[in-house]
Design an enzyme around this catalytic site. Structure first.
Site, PDB file in Angstrom:
ATOM      1  N   ASP A  72       0.814  -1.217   0.000  1.00  0.00           N
ATOM      2  CA  ASP A  72       0.000   0.000   0.000  1.00  0.00           C
ATOM      3  C   ASP A  72       0.848   1.268   0.000  1.00  0.00           C
ATOM      4  O   ASP A  72       0.651   2.164   0.834  1.00  0.00           O
ATOM      5  CB  ASP A  72      -0.944   0.015   1.210  1.00  0.00           C
ATOM      6  CG  ASP A  72      -1.727  -1.270   1.364  1.00  0.00           C
ATOM      7  OD1 ASP A  72      -2.132  -1.843   0.335  1.00  0.00           O
ATOM      8  OD2 ASP A  72      -1.943  -1.709   2.508  1.00  0.00           O
ATOM      9  N   GLU A  86     -11.219   0.450  -3.708  1.00  0.00           N
ATOM     10  CA  GLU A  86     -10.491   0.906  -2.522  1.00  0.00           C
ATOM     11  C   GLU A  86      -9.351   1.842  -2.923  1.00  0.00           C
ATOM     12  O   GLU A  86      -9.123   2.100  -4.097  1.00  0.00           O
ATOM     13  CB  GLU A  86      -9.919  -0.306  -1.765  1.00  0.00           C
ATOM     14  CG  GLU A  86     -10.978  -1.245  -1.224  1.00  0.00           C
ATOM     15  CD  GLU A  86     -10.374  -2.518  -0.651  1.00  0.00           C
ATOM     16  OE1 GLU A  86     -11.034  -3.139   0.214  1.00  0.00           O
ATOM     17  OE2 GLU A  86      -9.262  -2.901  -1.059  1.00  0.00           O
TER      18      GLU A  86
END
Length: 506
Positions: free
Chosen positions: A16, A175
């Site tokens: 991420d 997301e």
């Protein structure tokens, strides 16, 4: 002469990624989940070679992981710079929700959290030219998509209702929203398909930051779905413009091995160049695909010096690579109780519990390598134990350790695989000091020991694939860690680790 760089740019469990540039300096953060300190922080001058300079969340006032389950805790962060301050926003899914911290010096301490009353995960901060600050999250509790509000960045207070700005292109789990203003357009980039083999990056744009957003006709702009590639699960991207005007994307990917494919190093950080179509849409890499070797273009590559193999624990603080499992108990460890050693004091907590054992480890960042530690340990009561663990989570891990059982000191090799638990090798042990080793390749870990001045003895073996995400589950990767436990009681004997070696073979 064309020069290539190699992916991943940050190997091992560093998922991420989010990035920002300030002048000629780049800063990057990644997720940390149940590990403390939280949010590893990296610095680079060239986008390819990175040095970890610390963590963003270093204090218990910033981060409480006491109740964090495996793959709980800190989810995807975003780092941004505005008006002289760095901001990092993230989610503690195990308590507290969405918040941000800030600093004027990323090499120093960051503020205590400022919480934002907005549900969801993967928050993004966007500072518009008129001073408005937009806070965007992905929110499955309201409905799948990117949700946005305006906030007061001084207090975290919402200044508007939360509204849906884009549902994505139709993939599951939209997301990781990131909002940018590039020219006259606002671009909203997200990931879809789940952070698995169907992962992909999609993008939309609008003339207004709050929409309506029009999806790119060429979505996804990054995906390795159903491709025969060494890198899979590419997604969760963030854009940055280099000092020379070129555009780049950092994103996560995995490097699975074997068939069926499995990965145990975790989700890693990759980078690829970004080009733009005549219509003004971004294209990541080679029409949405990337390789392990990619052209560096005009990047002024500045390789970092290699880190030393051995940590002698001579410094007053731990090196940035070391982490604890959940919020640490300070009485469980010391760098000063024995000079030049890391000392662990075994608590009642074991590695089989979703709790806070006496555990200090570092990410496995290379498939092949040798990891070793010299342990001085004289267990005083039955159940006291200390050694090395190859750890994915509390249900999947391997150990080589010294323990005391029925009044006898022993060396053991143990594997825990779900509900299966077995000491696979043991022998009486009489020395107060031992060198414990783990040698890894892509398929196996080989565990060994050596007495001072003697040859290493192989003592056990375990498959890497059984510690992979595909078997063990979760969002993290394998750690090589030193640990100690009293197996239900507080240990009387300290475990002194005189040094630790991390030697990569690739």
């Amino acid at each position: 002469m064309l020069v290539n760089y190699c992916n991943p740019i940050i190997s091992g469990f560093h998922p991420d990624p989010s990035i920002c540039r300030v002048g000629d300096d780049y800063y990057l953060v990644t997720s940390s989940f149940e590990y403390f300190p939280g949010v590893p922080l990296f610095h680079s001058k060239d986008l390819v070679n990175w040095q970890q300079i610390g963590h963003v969340l270093t204090r218990t006032s910033q981060l409480n992981l006491r109740k964090a389950g495996s793959s709980g805790g800190i989810y995807a962060p975003t780092i941004r710079h505005h008006d002289g301050l760095f901001y990092m926003t993230t989610t503690n899914v195990s308590g507290g929700g969405n918040f941000y911290v800030y600093t004027d010096d990323p090499w120093g301490e960051w503020s205590d959290p400022v919480y934002v009353d907005q549900p969801g995960i993967d928050p993004d901060l966007f500072f518009d030219e008129d001073g408005t600050v937009y806070y965007t999250t992905s929110n499955d509790t309201i409905g799948q998509g990117a949700y946005q509000s305006r906030i007061d960045v001084q207090t975290g207070e919402r200044l508007s209702d939360i509204s849906l700005v884009w549902k994505g292109s139709g993939g599951q789990f939209p997301e990781a929203p990131h909002l940018y203003r590039i020219g006259e357009w606002y671009y909203l980039m997200i990931s879809e398909g789940g952070t698995e083999y169907g992962h992909m990056v999609t993008v939309a744009r609008s003339r207004r930051p709050d929409g309506p957003y029009e999806g790119c006709p060429h979505n996804p702009i990054l995906s390795h779905r159903s491709l025969l590639k060494p890198v899979h699960a590419t997604g969760h991207a963030d854009l940055v413009q280099a000092a020379d005007g070129s555009w780049w994307a950092v994103f996560l990917g995995i490097r699975p091995v074997g068939y069926p494919m499995h990965h145990h190093l975790g989700r890693e950080t990759f980078i690829a160049p970004v080009s733009w179509t005549e219509e003004g849409w971004p294209v990541i890499g080679d029409h949405g695909t990337v390789g392990e070797a990619m052209p560096a273009g005009r990047l002024p590559l500045q390789p970092q010096p290699e880190l030393p193999v051995r940590d002698d624990f001579d410094n007053p603080v731990l090196a940035p690579c070391w982490t604890f499992l959940r919020t640490p108990d300070h009485e469980n460890w010391s760098l000063t109780d024995k000079s030049g050693s890391l000392t662990l004091y075994g608590s009642p907590v074991t590695l089989n519990e979703a709790d806070t054992p006496a555990f200090i480890g570092r990410r496995q960042q290379h498939f092949a390598g040798r990891f070793a530690a010299q342990l001085s340990f004289v267990p005083q009561q039955n159940g006291e134990e200390a050694g090395l663990t190859v750890f994915m989570n509390e249900r999947f891990h391997y150990e080589i350790a010294v323990t005391r059982t029925a009044g006898e000191r022993k060396l053991i090799f143990r594997r825990k695989l779900g509900t299966l638990w077995k000491i696979e090798n043991e022998m009486p042990w009489f020395s107060d000091t031992v060198v414990l080793t783990v040698t890894a390749d892509k398929s196996h870990y080989v565990f060994g020991f050596a007495e001072e001045g003697k040859e290493q003895v192989v003592f056990g073996k375990g498959e890497c694939g059984l510690l992979s995400t595909e078997v063990a589950g979760g969002f993290t990767g394998v750690f090589i860690a030193m640990y100690a436990t009293g197996n239900g009681v507080h240990a009387l004997a300290p475990a002194h680790f005189d040094w630790f070696d991390y030697e990569a073979y690739e």
